[in-house]
Write a protein that holds these residues in place. Structure first.
Motif, PDB file in Angstrom:
ATOM      1  N   ARG A   1       0.886  -1.154   0.007  1.00 36.58           N
ATOM      2  CA  ARG A   1      -0.046  -0.217  -0.193  1.00 36.58           C
ATOM      3  C   ARG A   1       1.092   1.119  -0.426  1.00 36.58           C
ATOM      4  O   ARG A   1       2.172   1.312   0.477  1.00 36.58           O
ATOM      5  N   ARG A   2       0.149   1.815  -0.301  1.00 35.08           N
ATOM      6  CA  ARG A   2       0.631   3.370  -0.860  1.00 35.08           C
ATOM      7  C   ARG A   2       1.214   3.979   0.480  1.00 35.08           C
ATOM      8  O   ARG A   2       0.415   4.390   2.095  1.00 35.08           O
ATOM      9  N   VAL A   3       2.187   4.186   1.773  1.00 32.79           N
ATOM     10  CA  VAL A   3       3.366   4.680   2.429  1.00 32.79           C
ATOM     11  C   VAL A   3       4.334   5.461   2.282  1.00 32.79           C
ATOM     12  O   VAL A   3       4.925   5.417   1.520  1.00 32.79           O
ATOM     13  N   ASP A   4       4.928   5.986   3.171  1.00 38.93           N
ATOM     14  CA  ASP A   4       6.527   6.526   3.101  1.00 38.93           C
ATOM     15  C   ASP A   4       7.168   5.683   3.786  1.00 38.93           C
ATOM     16  O   ASP A   4       7.243   5.295   4.718  1.00 38.93           O
ATOM     17  N   PRO A   5       8.005   5.151   2.728  1.00 40.64           N
ATOM     18  CA  PRO A   5       9.113   4.006   2.916  1.00 40.64           C
ATOM     19  C   PRO A   5       9.790   4.409   3.979  1.00 40.64           C
ATOM     20  O   PRO A   5      10.326   3.414   4.934  1.00 40.64           O
ATOM     21  N   ASP A   6      10.404   5.239   4.318  1.00 35.86           N
ATOM     22  CA  ASP A   6      11.480   5.725   5.207  1.00 35.86           C
ATOM     23  C   ASP A   6      10.879   5.278   6.349  1.00 35.86           C
ATOM     24  O   ASP A   6      11.255   5.140   7.374  1.00 35.86           O
ATOM     25  N   ARG A   7       9.582   5.987   6.467  1.00 34.99           N
ATOM     26  CA  ARG A   7       8.823   5.923   8.301  1.00 34.99           C
ATOM     27  C   ARG A   7       8.652   4.621   8.816  1.00 34.99           C
ATOM     28  O   ARG A   7       8.568   4.177   9.177  1.00 34.99           O
ATOM     29  N   VAL A   8       8.227   4.245   7.963  1.00 35.12           N
ATOM     30  CA  VAL A   8       7.884   2.566   7.486  1.00 35.12           C
ATOM     31  C   VAL A   8       9.511   1.364   8.179  1.00 35.12           C
ATOM     32  O   VAL A   8       8.877   0.636   9.057  1.00 35.12           O
ATOM     33  N   ALA A   9      10.131   1.594   7.179  1.00 35.20           N
ATOM     34  CA  ALA A   9      11.531   1.404   7.279  1.00 35.20           C
ATOM     35  C   ALA A   9      11.810   2.011   8.954  1.00 35.20           C
ATOM     36  O   ALA A   9      12.478   0.797   9.678  1.00 35.20           O
ATOM     37  N   SER A  10      12.039   2.737   9.387  1.00 32.36           N
ATOM     38  CA  SER A  10      12.405   3.838  10.665  1.00 32.36           C
ATOM     39  C   SER A  10      11.606   2.500  11.578  1.00 32.36           C
ATOM     40  O   SER A  10      12.528   2.013  12.972  1.00 32.36           O
ATOM     41  N   ARG A  11      10.680   2.043  11.687  1.00 23.16           N
ATOM     42  CA  ARG A  11       9.519   1.226  13.009  1.00 23.16           C
ATOM     43  C   ARG A  11       9.758   0.145  12.614  1.00 23.16           C
ATOM     44  O   ARG A  11       9.500  -0.718  13.859  1.00 23.16           O
ATOM     45  N   MET A  12      10.255  -0.494  11.434  1.00 20.78           N
ATOM     46  CA  MET A  12      10.236  -2.152  11.529  1.00 20.78           C
ATOM     47  C   MET A  12      11.456  -2.001  12.038  1.00 20.78           C
ATOM     48  O   MET A  12      12.307  -3.246  12.609  1.00 20.78           O
ATOM     49  N   ARG A  13      12.614  -1.781  11.343  1.00 17.57           N
ATOM     50  CA  ARG A  13      13.930  -1.080  12.171  1.00 17.57           C
ATOM     51  C   ARG A  13      13.785  -1.587  13.440  1.00 17.57           C
ATOM     52  O   ARG A  13      14.743  -2.254  14.610  1.00 17.57           O
ATOM     53  N   ALA A  14      13.669  -0.958  13.975  1.00 15.87           N
ATOM     54  CA  ALA A  14      13.416  -0.950  15.766  1.00 15.87           C
ATOM     55  C   ALA A  14      12.159  -2.386  15.970  1.00 15.87           C
ATOM     56  O   ALA A  14      13.074  -2.863  17.073  1.00 15.87           O
ATOM     57  N   LEU A  15      12.057  -2.646  15.416  1.00 17.33           N
ATOM     58  CA  LEU A  15      10.899  -3.777  15.740  1.00 17.33           C
ATOM     59  C   LEU A  15      11.543  -5.109  15.749  1.00 17.33           C
ATOM     60  O   LEU A  15      11.374  -6.114  16.942  1.00 17.33           O
ATOM     61  N   LEU A  16      12.479  -4.879  14.612  1.00 18.67           N
ATOM     62  CA  LEU A  16      13.132  -5.835  14.108  1.00 18.67           C
ATOM     63  C   LEU A  16      14.783  -6.590  15.482  1.00 18.67           C
ATOM     64  O   LEU A  16      14.881  -6.934  16.254  1.00 18.67           O
ATOM     65  N   ASP A  17      14.731  -4.865  16.054  1.00 16.78           N
ATOM     66  CA  ASP A  17      15.758  -5.126  16.700  1.00 16.78           C
ATOM     67  C   ASP A  17      15.854  -5.405  18.151  1.00 16.78           C
ATOM     68  O   ASP A  17      16.051  -6.025  18.451  1.00 16.78           O
ATOM     69  N   GLY A  18      14.493  -4.710  18.316  1.00 18.77           N
ATOM     70  CA  GLY A  18      14.853  -5.227  19.778  1.00 18.77           C
ATOM     71  C   GLY A  18      13.998  -7.216  19.464  1.00 18.77           C
ATOM     72  O   GLY A  18      14.126  -7.391  21.036  1.00 18.77           O
ATOM     73  N   PHE A  19      13.735  -7.162  18.401  1.00 20.78           N
ATOM     74  CA  PHE A  19      13.690  -8.682  19.337  1.00 20.78           C
ATOM     75  C   PHE A  19      14.309  -9.618  18.598  1.00 20.78           C
ATOM     76  O   PHE A  19      14.786 -10.404  19.250  1.00 20.78           O
ATOM     77  N   SER A  20      15.296  -9.051  17.963  1.00 16.37           N
ATOM     78  CA  SER A  20      16.213  -9.449  17.497  1.00 16.37           C
ATOM     79  C   SER A  20      17.428  -9.486  18.709  1.00 16.37           C
ATOM     80  O   SER A  20      18.240 -10.623  19.446  1.00 16.37           O
ATOM     81  N   ILE A  21      17.950  -8.380  19.436  1.00 15.72           N
ATOM     82  CA  ILE A  21      18.474  -8.201  20.900  1.00 15.72           C
ATOM     83  C   ILE A  21      17.343  -9.420  22.402  1.00 15.72           C
ATOM     84  O   ILE A  21      18.681 -10.412  22.049  1.00 15.72           O
ATOM     85  N   HIS A  22      16.475 -10.035  21.748  1.00 13.67           N
ATOM     86  CA  HIS A  22      15.966 -10.760  22.551  1.00 13.67           C
ATOM     87  C   HIS A  22      15.869 -11.917  22.457  1.00 13.67           C
ATOM     88  O   HIS A  22      16.467 -12.775  23.408  1.00 13.67           O
ATOM     89  N   VAL A  23      16.186 -12.530  21.039  1.00 14.24           N
ATOM     90  CA  VAL A  23      16.752 -13.961  20.573  1.00 14.24           C
ATOM     91  C   VAL A  23      17.549 -14.261  20.929  1.00 14.24           C
ATOM     92  O   VAL A  23      18.517 -15.252  21.361  1.00 14.24           O
TER      93      VAL A  23
END
Length: 209
Positions: free
Chosen positions: A154-176
């Protein structure tokens, strides 16, 4: 008259890349706490003083090793992102590459140690860490933008979504990486997949009345 002593032969130092590879192997096999200059020197046939001559400090050695490991990951990421498949499929491959293999994943163990020292790092070290982060971010932004342009997302701001997604990935990755209960790799991939579906899935077109 006795013969003059023959000149002492110097043992050539291993290529710097071999030292960095040995450091990563030691982290994978023995853990970061076992990686000392003396232990690494024994592994590659160099004195700890010789290693310090090349790397100045253990922190610099760790950052260099991280940069070397990131270089290899960056090449693999580049192949994935420019390869065949839909943007959604390549985004899943990006996520799979990002998330640690499991507890004490050597690359993430190294990342966590570098992060831990980043508050006291000098400007050069901080800039080099930013460069690593920036490469992951730019690739993700480009991939999301491609999916949007192709109508896969869908039409989104790629930079904004990427920032949110990487924050999610970093948090989960630290847990793993640290082995928190209830945060195994497969669960994390499921969570991130749900996030991608919620944020990027194209909304179905309404049927004409």
């Amino acid at each position: 008259m006795s013969n003059p002593a023959s000149p002492r032969r110097r043992t050539p130092a291993p290529p710097r890349e071999d030292v960095l590879a040995a450091a990563m192997d030691m982290i994978a096999e023995r853990g970061l706490e076992k990686l000392t200059m003396a232990a690494l020197g024994r592994e590659v046939g160099m004195s700890s003083g010789h290693l310090l001559y090349y790397f100045r400090s253990k922190d610099e050695l760790l950052l260099r090793t991280l940069e070397w490991s990131e270089g290899r990951l960056g090449a693999e990421r580049g192949r994935l992102l420019t390869g065949p498949g839909t943007a959604r499929e390549r985004l899943a491959a990006y996520v799979d590459l990002y998330v640690p293999d499991g507890r004490r994943d050597p690359h993430w163990t190294l990342w966590l140690e570098v992060w831990n020292h980043s508050q006291d790092a000098d400007d050069d070290a901080r800039s080099r860490q930013d460069a690593i982060e920036g490469a992951w971010h730019r690739d993700l932004v480009a991939l999301i933008a491609e999916g949007v342009s192709r109508g896969e997302f869908r039409r989104v701001d790629p930079d904004r979504v990427a920032s949110r997604m990487r924050a999610l990935l970093d948090g989960f990755s630290i847990h793993v990486a640290v082995g928190l209960r209830g945060a195994d790799r497969e669960q994390v991939l499921t969570h991130v997949g749900e996030f991608i579906a919620e944020v990027l899935a194209v909304e179905p077109q309404g049927t004409p009345g």
